[in-house]
Scaffold this active site. Sequence first.
Site, PDB file in Angstrom:
ATOM      1  N   HIS A 263     -30.006 -47.395  44.571  1.00 18.82           N
ATOM      2  CA  HIS A 263     -28.666 -46.856  44.861  1.00 18.82           C
ATOM      3  C   HIS A 263     -27.562 -47.854  44.516  1.00 18.82           C
ATOM      4  CE1 HIS A 263     -29.167 -48.543  49.072  1.00 18.82           C
ATOM      5  NE2 HIS A 263     -27.865 -48.700  48.959  1.00 18.82           N
TER       6      HIS A 263
ATOM      7  N   ASP B 162     -36.574 -47.479  46.589  1.00 17.67           N
ATOM      8  CA  ASP B 162     -35.155 -47.691  46.286  1.00 17.67           C
ATOM      9  C   ASP B 162     -34.933 -49.046  45.593  1.00 17.67           C
ATOM     10  OD1 ASP B 162     -32.417 -47.661  46.237  1.00 17.67           O
ATOM     11  OD2 ASP B 162     -32.187 -46.997  48.309  1.00 17.67           O
TER      12      ASP B 162
ATOM     13  N   SER C 144     -27.524 -53.962  50.985  1.00 19.88           N
ATOM     14  CA  SER C 144     -28.402 -53.145  50.150  1.00 19.88           C
ATOM     15  C   SER C 144     -28.910 -53.949  48.967  1.00 19.88           C
ATOM     16  CB  SER C 144     -27.642 -51.930  49.620  1.00 19.88           C
ATOM     17  OG  SER C 144     -27.579 -50.960  50.612  1.00 19.88           O
TER      18      SER C 144
HETATM   19  N1  ARG Z   1     -28.071 -45.356  53.316  1.00 21.63           N
HETATM   20  C1  ARG Z   1     -28.240 -46.298  52.260  1.00 21.63           C
HETATM   21  C2  ARG Z   1     -27.277 -47.438  52.400  1.00 21.63           C
HETATM   22  O1  ARG Z   1     -26.126 -47.242  52.685  1.00 21.63           O
HETATM   23  C3  ARG Z   1     -28.013 -45.706  50.910  1.00 21.63           C
HETATM   24  C4  ARG Z   1     -29.021 -44.727  50.530  1.00 21.63           C
HETATM   25  C5  ARG Z   1     -28.695 -44.045  49.250  1.00 21.63           C
HETATM   26  N2  ARG Z   1     -29.427 -42.817  49.213  1.00 21.63           N
HETATM   27  C6  ARG Z   1     -28.891 -41.605  49.379  1.00 21.63           C
HETATM   28  N3  ARG Z   1     -29.679 -40.582  49.524  1.00 21.63           N
HETATM   29  N4  ARG Z   1     -27.586 -41.405  49.371  1.00 21.63           N
HETATM   30  O2  ARG Z   1     -27.604 -48.576  52.151  1.00 21.63           O
END
Ligand code: ARG
Length: 717
Positions: free
Chosen positions: A83, A218, A652
Site C-alpha cells: 500500500h 502487503d 507502514s
Molecule cells: N490500514 C493500513 C494502514 O493504514 C493500510 C491498508 C491498506 N489496505 C487497504 N485495504 N486500504 O497502514
Amino acid sequence: MKKLLLVLLIISGQFFAKADEGMWMPLLISQNYAEMQRLGLKLTAEQIYSINKSSMKDAIVHFGGGCTGEIISDKALILTNHHCGYSYIAALSSVSNNYLMNGFMATSREQELPCPGLSVKFLSRIEDVTAKVNSYIGDAYGADVEKKFAVIAKEISEKANENGTYESDVKSFYAGNKYYLFVYQKFTDIRLVGTPPENLGKFGGDTDNWMWPRHTCDFSMFRVYSNNDNKPAPYSPNNRPYIPKHHLPVSLKGVKDNDYAMIMGYPGRTTRYMTSFGVDQAINLSNPTVVKIRDKRLSIMRGEMEKDPAVDLAYASSYAQIANYWKYFIGQTEQLKNLNILAQKEKEEKQFLNWAKENDKSLTTLMNDYQKAYAAYQPYVKHATFYREAFMAPAITKFAMSFDMIDKALNAEVSKDSINVLCKRILKARKGAFEGFNLELDKKVFAALNLMYYQDVPKAQLPAVYTNEVFGKYGSDDWQETFDNYTENVYAKSILLDSAKFEYMCNADNIETLMQDGAIVHALSVMQNYNTNYAPKVNEFNYEMFDLNRAYQGALLEKNKGKTMYPDANSTMRVSYGKVSSYAPKDAIFYNYYTMADGLLEKYVPGDKEFDLQPKIVNLLKNKDFGPYADKSLGGLVTCFITTNDITGGNSGSPVINGNGELIGCAFDGNWEAMSGDVAFDKRYKRTICADVRYIMWVVDKVLGGRMLMDEMSIRN
Ligand code: ARG
C-alpha cells in the site's frame, strides 16, 4: 513471600510498564536499553543508533514522505508495504499492462522501473537544538512562535546542509518543549523491482483492513540508485545501485509467542496527550462528519469504477487512500467509546489538577482553558471539515481554486505581464490536475458533496454562491434536482475542461471572461467565504492549542521527572519494542499470534474483488508448495503475525526485527480493537499486524519468480 511479590508484580504488568507503549527517539535509546535487553535484545545500543559507525538506522528509509522502508541487501533493495508502493505501481500500469492487477518482477537491473516523483530519505544524524531554538523564540506565544520557529529552523537546517548533499529539518517535540535537528540524505532515483498482484498485496481489501486475523501479503520492493560516487542524483540510465551503510539480514527462522520484536520507522502523528475535550469533539463531531462525507464519495467512486477498468485503474490509489481513513475514523470512534477513553482522560486531568495545586498554581486553570478553546471552536468544526473533505473533492474545484491568486491580482490591478505570468503557471498545472480525470465521476461527486455542504454546514456560514447561483438559477423544492441541474450546467459550460479553449483563454487579454466560468465562480465563492470568515477561527484554535499543549506537556515532563516519557509521533524516526503476542478481544474469544496459508484458501472467493486469488496461487497453496519458507514446527506457511509494538500510520512498511537485528516481518497495519490507539494506548488490545518475512519470500520466489533477489540478501536459516 518475596517470590510471591515478584510474581504479583509481573502479573500486574508493573515490571514491563515501559515495554510495548512508546515511540522512542533512537538518539535516546540508552534510556530504554536495559528494558530492551530484558525483553530479549542481543544488540548493543550502538548497533541500533550510532553516528560514527554503521548501525541499524542506516537501513531504514523514510519512503515517499509517508511510509517506511528498509534496506535488505548490499545493493540497496528496499522492502516496504504494497500500500506504500501502490500509487507508483498504479502509475506504471495501464489496462493492457496492469502491474497492479498482475504483479511484477524485474529479472534484471534493466527491467527495474523508474518511479517519477518517488524519493527516499536516509537519516544521517539527530541533534538536540532546543537551546538554540528557545533562545530565539524567547517568550513568544501562538502565531509568533510559528513565525520565529520558521526563521530559526531554516537557519539551523541550512547550516547543517553545508558541505554535503543533505536535506535537514528541525522538528518540535512535546509540543514545543524540545527541538531536534534531523539531517537526511535524499535519493530521487528509485525504481520498482517487484510487487505481488493486488489480490495478494491487498488481499481482504477494505473488509479485512484494520483487522486481525489477516492474510495480506502487503509488500513491494524498490531499489535506490545513486551516481558513481554513491551520492544522490536525478534519474539517469548511468546510475547504479546505491551501496548502503547497513542492510538488514533476513531470518527464515520464524517467530514464537513472546519473542522479542522491535520496529524502527517513521510514525506520522499521534495525539496521546489529547484532553477529554478533544476526545469528545472527535467522537461527537469531527469523526462522524468525515465518515459521512467519505461514505458518499466512496460509493459514487465505486459506482463509476465498476463500469470501466480504465476508470478503476485511474482512481484505484485515491480510492484506497480515502477508504483507509474512512474505516479508520469509524474504528477510532467505536473504540474511543468502547474503551472509555473519555473517562480515562478525565481521570488523568483530575490527577493533573491535584498535582498542579501542590506544585504550580498557574496550571490549575489549564483544563478550563482547554474547555473554553474547544467550546469556542465547536461552531466551526463542521465547516472546516466540509471545506477540506467535501469542497475540495472534485478535481474541477481543486483546479479552479488556483484562480484565487488571479482574482487577488486583478483586484490589486497589477500589470498585464504579471497576470500572464500567473496564467502560465496555471496552464502548466492543468495537465496534472486532470490526469486520469473522469467526467461522470467528478460531476457526481460535485453534485452530491455540494448538496451535503449546503445541508450540513450551518446556514449562516454558507457562501453566497448557494443563494445566488445554485438556488437563484436552478432552485426547486427538490434539492437533489437543484444541485444536479446546477452541476450539469457548470460542467457543460466550463472552459476548464477543454484544453484547447482553456489555452486560448488563460491570458491577460481574456482573463475577465475566463473568471466568469461557473467552476471558478463556485470555487472562489466557497473558498473566499471560508478564508475570510472561518479560516481565522481555525487558526486561532490551532494557536491556542499549541500554547496549551506546550504548557500541558511541559508540566507533564516536570511531573514525570526522572521517568522516561515519549513524545507524540511527528514523522521522525522512532524505535518501538515489545513482543510477539496473541490477545483476547472479547469474552471467550482468543486470537492466535499468527495466521497460516490455509486461511487464504478459507477466505478465497473466486471473482470477488477483495478475496480473489489467481489460479497459479491457488494451485501453489493447494499443493502446499512452500519450499524452504514453511514453518518447521507448524508444517505450513505462516502468513502474518502480531506484536505488541506501538506504531501508527507512517510506520507502514517498517521492519520488524528480532533480538539479533534480523528481519522477521514487515509491519503493515493495526487492529480493530485498538483503533483508538493514536489517542490512547491500550495495553490489552493494541497489536501491530506484520507480514511474516517467509510469506514475503515465498511470494517473491514461488509466485513472482524472483529467486535471484534472494542471492543478494543475507538470509539466515
Ligand atoms: N490500514 C493500513 C494502514 O493504514 C493500510 C491498508 C491498506 N489496505 C487497504 N485495504 N486500504 O497502514
